[in-house]
Design an enzyme around this catalytic site. Structure first.
Site, PDB file in Angstrom:
ATOM      1  N   GLY A   1      93.139  24.609  -8.464  1.00  0.00           N
ATOM      2  CA  GLY A   1      94.474  25.029  -8.058  1.00  0.00           C
ATOM      3  C   GLY A   1      95.214  25.652  -9.222  1.00  0.00           C
TER       4      GLY A   1
ATOM      5  N   TYR B   1      87.609  33.690   3.482  1.00  0.00           N
ATOM      6  CA  TYR B   1      86.700  34.160   2.443  1.00  0.00           C
ATOM      7  C   TYR B   1      86.211  33.083   1.483  1.00  0.00           C
ATOM      8  CZ  TYR B   1      85.164  36.746  -1.736  1.00  0.00           C
ATOM      9  OH  TYR B   1      84.458  37.208  -2.803  1.00  0.00           O
TER      10      TYR B   1
ATOM     11  N   CYS C   1      88.157  27.556  -8.687  1.00  0.00           N
ATOM     12  CA  CYS C   1      87.498  26.330  -9.134  1.00  0.00           C
ATOM     13  C   CYS C   1      86.867  25.583  -7.969  1.00  0.00           C
ATOM     14  CB  CYS C   1      88.496  25.385  -9.816  1.00  0.00           C
ATOM     15  SG  CYS C   1      89.348  26.098 -11.214  1.00  0.00           S
TER      16      CYS C   1
END
Length: 490
Positions: free
Chosen positions: A122, A266, A16
């Site tokens: 999260g 990343y 998200c």
């Protein structure tokens, strides 16, 4: 909804991105731009909420990319006001792979003192237990998302206003979360006590008064011309109004922060900053460290685009091996528009990536990638390089072996699907069919992100559970389902 193409199915995916603006006319337009900059964090669906006294709360949820929906002037006119929040998502908790529109955030709740919308990055690790408890007490859930637990906990709180109800609710929540929420007048940002997921505060120069921005990353501040002010601290809540500015609260017991180290590797865009460090420079430093730890005789250093590029540049600089774009990425590949037969699925990597044959032919090639998850994509890329005439193929990976699933907001396969969970480094080399395979060590990764002494096992600075199996918050729901953390497994 399936991944955009088979290449992405073998990558860890951040779930998200959140963004919010207060104090700017047509705030939803700013939010749409911010979400566009955060699109890498979630490409499955997007949503925006906005408020004016005249029209109340207005919400729009759409599948697909931000550009496909939230550039429509007619849609944006339905989201007026100086206060707006938004969200881009992949699915973790909830209907993974078959998202319903009701699972798309922001969520909205009407409370006794007024409504509130909430967007969450999260994962709540005790969501299943909370959900059972809330349903037993009469709550009716509209989605399969863990975020909805927060809305119901807020509704049951006896506190006097929305920020206090949110504090009350979050004290019941375990896991990782960065939250952007809004009431009729307030923009609210919260990070969990460990600060696992990122959240930053920005300021818009609007002339007569400032506007304020909350964002998952600094790169989304840049797109709207906002100035980076600071990171929201772990365990901090900020409550912002157009007139009064930013107020800070500390609703949780202080704990030592454990920011997700994979954000450096990343997830975050390379033009963002984390903890005062350029993500690009950190990834180049990872490449330098990797070249020191795992040298190899070769003719060409080649990134697996795009996430492997900064680390490959650092590896080339440190090793003295020439850098070259041996693999070219097709930037315009979207969802496959033809029937996804097995043959077409097998072509997925070639639709996304193509080998620069003239550069590769006859060379001993070092391929630098950010991670190896299932290994399926790595094998296909290796085959492409060999088909192009490479003499040797060596993989260098800019993260340690991913041997444990993440439960804090990352789409990770079950542990038995992770290559590093069942194979040694040498076994993975043989499985991939390459001449050599080396990962950066966990100590090396810590050195690259600024910890000169490497990882302190007694007090690790980052959340590195996907590499170490050291979970800073117990994954309660998963343990209940039979998952065995490292301590139990040993």
């Amino acid at each position: 909804m399936p991944p955009a193409h088979p290449f992405d199915d073998d990558k860890l995916r951040e779930e998200c991105g959140v963004f919010g603006v207060v104090g700017a006319a047509d705030a939803a337009n700013f939010v749409a731009l911010g979400l566009h900059a955060l699109q890498h964090r979630g490409q499955e669906a997007a949503g925006i909420a906005a408020y004016t006294a005249e029209s109340g709360f207005q919400l729009a949820h759409r599948f697909g990319y931000v550009r496909d929906s939230f550039t429509n002037p007619a849609l944006m006119r339905t989201l007026p006001g100086e206060l707006s929040i938004g969200h881009v998502r992949y699915s973790t908790a909830g209907s993974k792979g078959q998202t319903a529109i009701r699972d798309v955030q922001p969520f909205f709740g009407e409370f006794s003192m007024g409504g509130a919308a909430i967007a969450h990055n999260g994962n709540i690790t005790n969501a299943a237990a909370l959900r059972r408890e809330l349903i037993d007490r009469g709550s009716i859930f509209q989605s399969s998302s863990d975020t909805e637990c927060i809305v119901h906990l807020m509704a049951r709180s006896l506190q006097r206003d929305v920020p206090e109800r949110m504090k009350d609710a979050l004290r019941r929540v375990e896991g990782a979360y960065s939250i952007v929420a809004m009431t009729r007048t307030k923009l609210i940002g919260v990070r969990d006590p460990l600060g696992v997921r990122p959240l930053v505060l920005g300021r818009l120069d609007l002339g007569d008064r400032p506007g304020w921005v909350l964002s998952s990353e600094t790169c989304a501040l840049d797109i709207i011309g906002a100035e980076f002010v600071r990171e929201v601290e772990p365990g901090e809540m900020v409550v912002i109004t157009a007139g009064e500015g930013v107020r800070s609260f500390r609703p949780f017991e202080p704990r030592e922060a454990r920011f997700c180290i994979f954000e450096h590797v990343y997830f975050s865009r390379p033009d963002s900053s984390l903890g005062g460090r350029s993500v690009y420079e950190t990834r180049a430093a990872i490449g330098v460290e990797l070249a020191r730890e795992a040298p190899v005789e070769a003719d060409l250093v080649c990134p697996v685009p795009d996430s492997g590029t900064p680390a490959a540049i650092g590896f080339a600089q440190e090793s003295g091996i020439p850098y070259g774009m041996g693999i070219i990425r097709n930037q315009y590949v979207g969802r496959t528009f033809i029937e996804p037969t097995e043959q077409i699925r097998n072509m997925g990597v070639r639709l996304k990536l193509n080998v620069n044959r003239a550069l590769i032919r006859g060379k001993r090639v070092v391929l630098v990638d950010d991670s190896v998850v299932r290994g399926t994509t790595s094998r296909k890329i290796k085959e492409m390089i060999l088909d192009a005439g490479a003499a040797e193929v060596h993989f260098r990976i800019a993260s340690p072996p991913t041997a444990w699933p993440c439960f804090y907001g990352v789409d990770t396969p079950r542990r038995e699907k992770l290559l590093a969970a069942t194979m040694s480094e040498d076994e993975m080399r043989d499985h991939l069919g390459v001449d050599s395979l080396r990962f950066i060590t966990l100590d090396g990764l810590y050195r690259a992100v600024g910890e000169a002494g490497g990882r302190d096992p007694a007090r690790p600075r980052y959340c590195d559970a996907c590499f170490s199996g050291d979970y800073p918050v117990a994954p309660s729901d998963m343990i209940e389902q039979g998952f065995r953390p490292r301590e139990a497994a040993e």
